[in-house]
Write a protein that holds these residues in place. Structure first.
Motif, short mmCIF file in Angstrom:
data_model
loop_
_atom_site.label_atom_id
_atom_site.label_comp_id
_atom_site.label_asym_id
_atom_site.label_seq_id
_atom_site.Cartn_x
_atom_site.Cartn_y
_atom_site.Cartn_z
N THR A 170 0.82 -1.11 -0.01
CA THR A 170 0.13 -0.07 0.06
C THR A 170 0.76 1.34 -0.13
O THR A 170 1.95 1.14 0.38
CB THR A 170 -0.77 0.03 1.11
OG1 THR A 170 -0.16 0.27 2.73
CG2 THR A 170 -1.67 -1.39 1.44
N SER A 171 0.18 2.41 -0.49
CA SER A 171 1.04 3.71 -0.35
C SER A 171 1.54 3.88 1.03
O SER A 171 2.39 4.66 1.19
CB SER A 171 0.16 4.61 -1.06
OG SER A 171 -0.90 5.14 -0.31
N ALA A 172 0.62 3.61 1.83
CA ALA A 172 0.89 3.95 3.34
C ALA A 172 2.17 3.15 3.89
O ALA A 172 3.08 3.95 4.57
CB ALA A 172 -0.27 3.48 4.32
N GLN A 173 2.37 1.91 3.52
CA GLN A 173 3.59 1.07 3.65
C GLN A 173 4.79 1.61 2.97
O GLN A 173 5.69 1.90 3.74
CB GLN A 173 3.51 -0.32 3.23
CG GLN A 173 3.00 -1.11 4.07
CD GLN A 173 3.09 -2.63 3.38
OE1 GLN A 173 2.53 -3.09 2.39
NE2 GLN A 173 3.43 -3.71 3.98
N ALA A 174 4.51 1.88 1.84
CA ALA A 174 5.86 2.36 1.16
C ALA A 174 5.97 3.93 1.92
O ALA A 174 7.39 4.12 1.77
CB ALA A 174 5.50 2.74 -0.50
N THR A 175 5.24 4.70 2.10
CA THR A 175 5.43 6.20 2.80
C THR A 175 6.41 5.81 3.98
O THR A 175 7.09 6.42 4.20
CB THR A 175 4.35 6.65 3.23
OG1 THR A 175 3.50 6.98 1.88
CG2 THR A 175 4.45 8.07 3.59
N GLY A 176 5.74 4.84 4.89
CA GLY A 176 6.48 4.52 6.25
C GLY A 176 7.94 3.94 6.01
O GLY A 176 8.81 4.72 6.63
N VAL A 200 5.14 16.49 7.66
CA VAL A 200 3.82 16.24 7.73
C VAL A 200 3.35 15.38 6.76
O VAL A 200 3.81 15.44 5.47
CB VAL A 200 2.97 17.70 7.24
CG1 VAL A 200 1.63 17.46 6.94
CG2 VAL A 200 3.32 18.69 8.54
N VAL A 201 2.55 14.25 7.04
CA VAL A 201 2.22 13.05 6.15
C VAL A 201 0.67 13.07 5.99
O VAL A 201 0.26 13.31 6.73
CB VAL A 201 2.87 11.73 6.67
CG1 VAL A 201 2.41 10.68 5.66
CG2 VAL A 201 4.42 11.93 6.95
N VAL A 202 0.40 13.15 4.66
CA VAL A 202 -1.01 13.29 4.41
C VAL A 202 -1.39 12.01 3.43
O VAL A 202 -0.90 11.67 2.48
CB VAL A 202 -1.29 14.43 3.31
CG1 VAL A 202 -2.81 14.60 3.14
CG2 VAL A 202 -0.48 15.67 4.39
N GLY A 203 -2.82 11.51 3.87
CA GLY A 203 -3.38 10.59 3.35
C GLY A 203 -4.67 11.02 3.19
O GLY A 203 -5.16 11.95 3.64
N ALA A 212 2.77 13.08 0.85
CA ALA A 212 1.62 12.46 0.55
C ALA A 212 1.81 11.09 0.14
O ALA A 212 2.61 10.86 -0.41
CB ALA A 212 0.88 13.30 -0.71
N SER A 213 0.96 10.32 0.78
CA SER A 213 1.20 8.63 0.55
C SER A 213 0.44 8.71 -0.97
O SER A 213 1.03 7.74 -1.53
CB SER A 213 0.19 7.96 1.63
OG SER A 213 -1.32 8.58 1.45
N ASN A 214 -0.54 9.47 -1.36
CA ASN A 214 -0.66 9.42 -2.51
C ASN A 214 -1.52 10.90 -2.83
O ASN A 214 -1.78 11.38 -1.96
CB ASN A 214 -1.76 8.30 -3.07
CG ASN A 214 -3.12 8.41 -2.41
OD1 ASN A 214 -3.97 9.06 -3.03
ND2 ASN A 214 -3.44 7.97 -1.35
N VAL A 220 5.10 12.91 -3.43
CA VAL A 220 4.25 11.83 -3.56
C VAL A 220 4.95 10.57 -3.57
O VAL A 220 5.66 10.23 -4.36
CB VAL A 220 3.16 12.35 -4.68
CG1 VAL A 220 2.08 11.23 -4.54
CG2 VAL A 220 2.73 13.58 -4.65
N VAL A 221 4.30 9.63 -2.88
CA VAL A 221 5.09 8.31 -2.72
C VAL A 221 4.11 7.56 -3.58
O VAL A 221 4.77 6.68 -4.40
CB VAL A 221 4.81 7.89 -1.20
CG1 VAL A 221 5.20 6.26 -1.56
CG2 VAL A 221 5.68 8.44 -0.35
N GLY A 222 2.92 7.34 -3.70
CA GLY A 222 2.03 6.69 -4.53
C GLY A 222 2.02 6.70 -5.90
O GLY A 222 2.65 7.58 -6.46
#
Ligand SMILES: [Mg+2]
Length: 262
Positions: free
Chosen positions: A74-80, A121-124, A149-151, A184-186
């Motif tokens: 997920t984009s959340a995991q990749a962000t972490g 600051v991390v945004v999803g 941003a996660s995506n 942006v990660v996603g």
């Protein structure tokens, strides 16, 4: 040669490719089983940051599609993982459980309340966002926090044929307020795709998706091939006009088991 035999890793988008809401797409379970039997690496890649991988895996299994949570990226995991690698220690988060859990698991400290400073600051997608939290996020960015941003999905499909604001709409509010552009990660950005390939294993990946702007454009930017399936949001006419074009345009993912030259 079948498309399935031209690549050693298959990176699947979920919605519009394997299922549509609660309905599996015809052939999804059989095609995945066939690819597994042939020894191909698989990963399921989603920009959705609100659901943790175990929940995504459970949703797939409920639809009859065999999937292990370790195959879900997920984009959340990749962000972490990305932020932890880069030494980000503290984050103020606008996001839901999937993002908060992923950051915590990666070792990023989540700071709530009204901190003076954080590293990022991390945004999803955050369906409980308030003006207060947008204000705090904006202040932190102005004091030097990275904006990540996660995506950046503008919207997502909602009941009744309309769309609802996505993570990108929340990111845009902070960008507009601060003049700072988010990292942006996603999809269509590279980090999520690279992590998915690492998970699947392999060196010749094929991205399988239903969107030109994320799945196909993101693959093309990495120099990877992409198969666009017409079971999601893109029509055959749009696919024919696309720039960059998909390597293959398939009615549905059963086309992966066919030879496109035959
Ligand atoms: Mg999709």
């Amino acid at each position: 040669m079948r498309i399935a035999d031209r690549y050693d890793a298959f990176l699947f988008d979920l919605d519009g490719v394997l299922f549509r809401e609660a309905e599996p797409i015809p052939g999804a379970a059989e095609v995945l089983a066939e690819l597994r039997a042939a020894g191909r690496g698989l990963a399921f890649v989603t920009n959705n940051s609100s659901r943790p991988p175990a929940e995504v895996g459970a949703h797939l299994r409920a639809l009859g599609i065999a999937a292990d949570p370790t195959e879900v990226v997920t984009s959340a995991q990749a962000t972490g993982e990305l932020l932890a690698e880069q030494g980000v220690g503290t984050a103020y988060v606008l996001g839901e459980a999937g993002l908060r859990v992923a950051l915590a698991e990666a070792g990023v400290g989540i700071v709530d309340g009204e901190p003076e400073r954080v590293d990022a600051v991390v945004v999803g997608l955050d369906r409980a966002v308030t003006y207060e939290r947008l204000r705090i996020a904006g202040e932190l960015v102005q004091r030097g926090a990275r904006l990540v941003a996660s995506n950046a999905d503008a919207s997502f499909p909602a009941p009744g044929g309309v769309t609802w604001p996505g993570a990108g709409a929340i990111v845009a509010a902070i960008e507009t307020a601060t003049g700072v552009r988010a990292e942006v990660v996603g999809k269509p950005h590279a980090p999520l795709f690279r992590m998915a390939l690492g998970r699947a294993g392999g060196v010749r990946p094929l991205v399988v998706g239903d969107r030109l702007d994320t799945d196909v454009a993101g693959a093309a930017a990495l120099g990877w091939d992409a198969a666009l399936v017409l079971t999601g949001v893109t029509t055959a006419e749009e696919a024919a006009r696309a720039d960059p074009p998909a390597t293959y345009v398939l009615e549905d993912l059963r086309g992966l088991l066919l030879d496109p030259g035959a």
